[in-house]
Design an enzyme around this catalytic site. Structure first.
Site: not given
Length: 215
Positions: A9, A11, A37, A112-113
């Site tokens: 991942d 972040y 966040r 990742s997003n």
């Protein structure tokens, strides 16, 4: 376990999202970063449920504006723009580079997003390009983790079964989602948090990324 590939991942795992406010030099409370966040994650989950995908950078800006409003911070457009530009260059955690150096020779990737633009900018800013075979973004499937459609990108692109891939995340919800999909999972629990009660636990837990190689 000797994985055939390791997928990270980005972040919160490789990249310190809370470095953004410091990088922007904004005179803003650290608590804003925490709420920013939180809102960012909430908005990705809500958009996934609504099936209304929006670029991660736009989601991140909406989350920032919502956090500022909740704190009653009248951030100027210049401040917003400065923070959003800083989000393209978050600092990597100190243990990330050490871990990646120790894992040289392994097949490494990011899942990742974040949008491809954001991820490539962050990786380039931290000089991490040489380590990764692939940088995989959720934008390819127009939804967000923990959707199985996002986790499926790892096996699909790396041509390796999920059970032969070690997925590494510092986000407990992400670790649970990856395990539910079928990955072997390492949770980097830097904060000493409790695992989410979702019925899926990580196969192993470390407190720093540079402990992975020893496993």
């Amino acid at each position: 376990m000797n994985p055939k590939a390791i997928v990270f991942d980005a972040y919160g795992t490789l990249l310190d999202v809370h470095s953004v406010i410091r990088e922007a030099g904004a005179d803003l409370p650290e608590a804003l970063s925490t709420l920013w966040r939180q809102k960012q994650l909430e908005y990705t989950w809500l958009r996934s449920l609504m099936e209304r995908y929006e670029d991660f950078l736009d989601v991140t800006e909406a989350a920032l504006r919502a956090a500022c409003a909740q704190f009653k911070i009248a951030a100027s457009e210049e401040q917003i723009e400065s923070l959003m530009q800083a989000y393209l260059r978050p600092a990597a955690f100190a243990d990330a580079r050490v871990a990646l150096d120790r894992l040289r020779g392994e097949r490494l990737a990011i899942l990742s997003n974040g949008s491809k633009k954001m991820l490539e900018a962050a990786v380039r800013h931290n000089g991490l390009e040489e380590y990764f075979e692939e940088i995989l973004s959720a934008e390819r499937v127009k939804t967000y983790k923990p959707s199985p459609r996002v986790y499926a990108l790892g096996p699909e692109v790396l041509k390796t079964p999920a059970s032969d891939i070690l997925f590494v995340s510092s986000n407990a919800w992400d670790a649970a989602g990856a395990k539910a999909y079928g990955y072997r999972v390492c949770w980097c629990n830097r904060a000493g948090a409790e695992m989410e009660r979702l019925g899926f636990a990580a196969d192993m837990t470390v407190t720093r990324l540079d402990e992975i190689e020893a496993l």
